[in-house]
Motif scaffolding. Structure first.
Motif: not given
Lengths: 198, 464
Positions: A82-84, A107-112, B145-150
């Motif tokens: 998941s992208s959470r 996606i996890f890496k981007n979120n980090c 996408i993640g929330t920052s990207e939202v």
């Protein structure tokens, strides 16, 4: 959201020697109901950390008093699913500033990188060396040097380089996020949007 | 002339700015939001005192954290109620279209996007949900996408992304009886593993995909993320254009003619080079089931649980996974007990999936000791189930159909599979605890799920 700058981190590591750790393990969906970024750390690895009666699972590494620190060391393909972003919030708010693995999900890496957790991808061999070093001596220090893009194990003087996009490196070192950059190019975006056909 | 892939063509036409040694600033045509990954993004806007730049390009639905029975009643869980209310308030404040609980256009975000013509070929589409890859079925670049990207998309209609590498997966030939798009996807993931396409954007090519319905293509593209790919896409063709035209948000009149002209040219140039390419044989694909705790752990339904493949992973993680499932190496999957059946999700919650399911259960009765949750992907799907007589058929076989939502796919609401129980699920993830703490998931197609719901065991739908 602005976060703490990241330059050099020296800390002990917590070894999570499991592959394909998905974001449902990092934080199960039933703990995603909050409307603010609050308390996600409490449910980090919830079902591996706690029994169903909320008692601690003794065999899980976060509950093992031998291990602590700001660096999570994990098996390959960490953060799949998941992208959470809640998964990374949970990791950051628990106190980790860096995750080391031999492979990360996209996606996890981007979120980090967007919220100030440094994902450090190293070779499978070096990862094994780190796992072994920590298991042998839980107090061994790992040094993550973002400026030089190097990870080292202090008592072995073993070093490996890691890759990071130069733009993202700059952001991490200064605690910036992408929104500031994008806000500064709004008129360029407007011109572009005007030309989109639909 | 420079030969380009379909992916390159769409990506390049959306780059607002290229940053040296950095990511691309990518313009987003359509932004979908839901209650779970948007509240903190809106909070970010509030903290920075920012507005939504193009409210007409964002669409909201409630789906992840909603009940699938008695949707007309107030939500019991206060946290869930607050999350839904927050989305309603945020969309109202920022003038964003919102199809909330009970609304006739409400449903799972990746089901309603295509239904409403929000999803169009040649566009970029994002959502704070990894299965946004679904929309790639229309020849769009769509990813989670993640929330920052939202927050970035809300405020600037752009995100910053390094351009992924390209991969093409070719499969030609005929699919056998009861071999569905879900089986094709599970087969590919079992070959590539859950990380085999990480860093890539996949184009599915070959007549297996061109012969598929739009629903089938959505199932395949939906599961791209399960092999690590950011997304997958299929070149738009006549079928795509037939599906999108005459929908609410599809261009009309002259704009439609111009759009069709553009869409008709959207394909990979002959001779374009992909960073990686795979070819598979359609005749090797059988109905599939998973036996472990990630979607890459799949085998054909008549197969046995394989030994540890040291090239794919270490043995302790593999054995941990089998232990969780209560299975052993060498076990046959056929005949294994099933307690629950879940038909639904953004993977297999569309009308075609209900048709497939009911075609198999027709004339049979649901096994007494099996609990079946049949959850349509949207109100439109539910309406179609009723108008096509599927509801009646399902009811005469002892099934009930619930109200739309993500439901037991991620078990955020009350639809949780109890600990230790086995569920055959048409959803997308068999991770530990995904469908409820301790729940054991076997991923499969609607056809395989239907057969299991009759016998209470993993059953080959061809032999029912």
């Amino acid at each position: 959201m602005p976060y703490e700058k990241f330059r050099i981190l020296e800390s002990t590591g917590v070894p999570l020697e499991i592959e394909n750790v998905d974001t449902d393990q990092i934080i199960p969906a039933r703990f995603l109901k909050a409307t603010e970024r609050i308390d996600f750390d409490k449910n980090l690895f919830r079902d591996w950390r706690y029994n169903q009666d909320n008692s601690l699972k003794k065999d899980f590494v976060l509950n093992d008093k031998n291990y602590s620190g700001k660096i999570l060391v994990a098996g390959k393909n960490f953060g799949s699913g998941s992208s959470r972003e809640h998964a990374v919030w949970a990791i950051y708010d628990y106190g980790f500033r860096c995750v080391i693995s031999s492979f990360f999900a996209d996606i996890f890496k981007n979120n980090c990188l967007n919220i100030g957790v440094l994902p450090v991808q190293i070779s499978a061999d070096f990862l094994e060396l780190i796992f072994n070093s920590i298991k042998k001596n839980p107090n061994v220090n790992l040094k993550v040097n973002l400026i030089e893009q190097e990870v080292s194990i202090s008592d072995f003087s073993q070093i490996e380089k890691f890759e990071i996009n130069p733009y993202k490196k700059e952001n991490m070192m200064n605690g910036f996020d992408d929104i500031d950059y994008l806000l500064n190019m709004k008129s360029e975006i407007k011109n572009f949007a005007a030309k989109r056909p639909f | 002339m420079n030969k380009k892939t379909l992916f390159d063509k769409i990506w390049d036409s959306h780059v607002v700015r290229k940053i040296d040694n950095g990511p691309d600033v990518l313009f987003i045509d359509r932004h979908l939001i839901h209650e779970v990954t948007s509240p903190v993004a809106f909070l970010g806007l509030k903290k920075r005192n920012l507005n939504v730049m193009y409210p007409n390009l964002t669409f909201a639905t409630a789906d992840h954290n909603t009940p699938t029975i008695n949707q007309h009643l107030p939500i019991k869980d206060p946290l869930s109620a607050k999350q839904l209310q927050t989305l309603q308030d945020n969309t109202k404040k920022h003038d964003i279209v919102f199809w909330g609980l009970g609304h006739k256009k409400n449903g799972i975000v990746h089901v309603i996007g295509p239904e409403s013509g929000i999803t169009l070929p040649g566009t970029t589409i994002v959502c704070g949900d990894s299965h946004t890859s679904t929309h790639g079925a229309f020849g769009a670049i769509a990813f989670g996408i993640g929330t920052s990207e939202v927050e970035m998309v809300l405020t600037t209609q752009c995100i910053m992304q390094p351009k992924p590498k390209t991969m093409r997966i070719n499969i030609d030939g005929e699919l056998g009886d009861s071999v569905t798009p879900k089986d094709v996807a599970l087969f590919i993931i079992s070959k590539l593993s859950t990380s085999g396409a990480t860093g890539y954007f996949v184009e599915y090519s070959g007549n297996v995909f061109s012969k598929m319905s739009m629903e089938g293509r959505m199932t395949v593209c939906n599961l791209s993320i399960e092999m690590g790919a950011r997304g997958g896409l299929i070149s738009p063709d006549k079928k795509t254009i037939e599906y999108v035209k005459n929908r609410e948000y599809t261009p009309k009149g002259q704009n439609l003619s111009r759009a069709i002209e553009y869409w008709s040219k959207l394909h990979t140039d002959e001779g374009a080079v992909f960073d990686k390419e795979y070819n598979f044989n359609s005749s090797d694909i059988e109905p599939m089931v998973t036996f472990g705790t990630n979607p890459g752990m799949g085998i054909s339904i008549s197969g046995k649980i394989p030994n540890v493949d040291s090239e794919k992973g270490n043995s302790s993680s593999y054995l941990k996974s089998l232990k969780y499932m209560g299975y052993k190496i060498g076990d046959k999957m056929l005949g294994k007990r099933i307690d629950y059946v879940f038909l639904g999700s953004c993977t297999n919650g569309r009308i075609e999936d209900f048709r497939t399911f009911s075609k198999i259960t027709k004339g049979f009765k649901k096994a007494n000791d099996v609990v079946a949750w049949l959850v349509p992907g949207s109100h439109r799907v539910l309406d179609q189930i009723k108008s096509e007589g599927i509801l009646e058929e399902l009811e005469s076989s002892g099934f009930k159909v619930r109200e739309p939502g993500c439901s037991a796919c991620l078990a955020m609401n009350d639809d949780k599979i109890p600990p230790g129980k086995y569920v055959i699920s048409t959803s997308n993830r068999n991770f530990e605890g995904r469908q409820g703490p301790g729940a054991r998931t076997i991923l499969a197609s609607p056809a395989v799920a239907a057969a299991a719901s009759i016998t209470g065991k993993i059953t080959d739908p061809r032999k029912l």
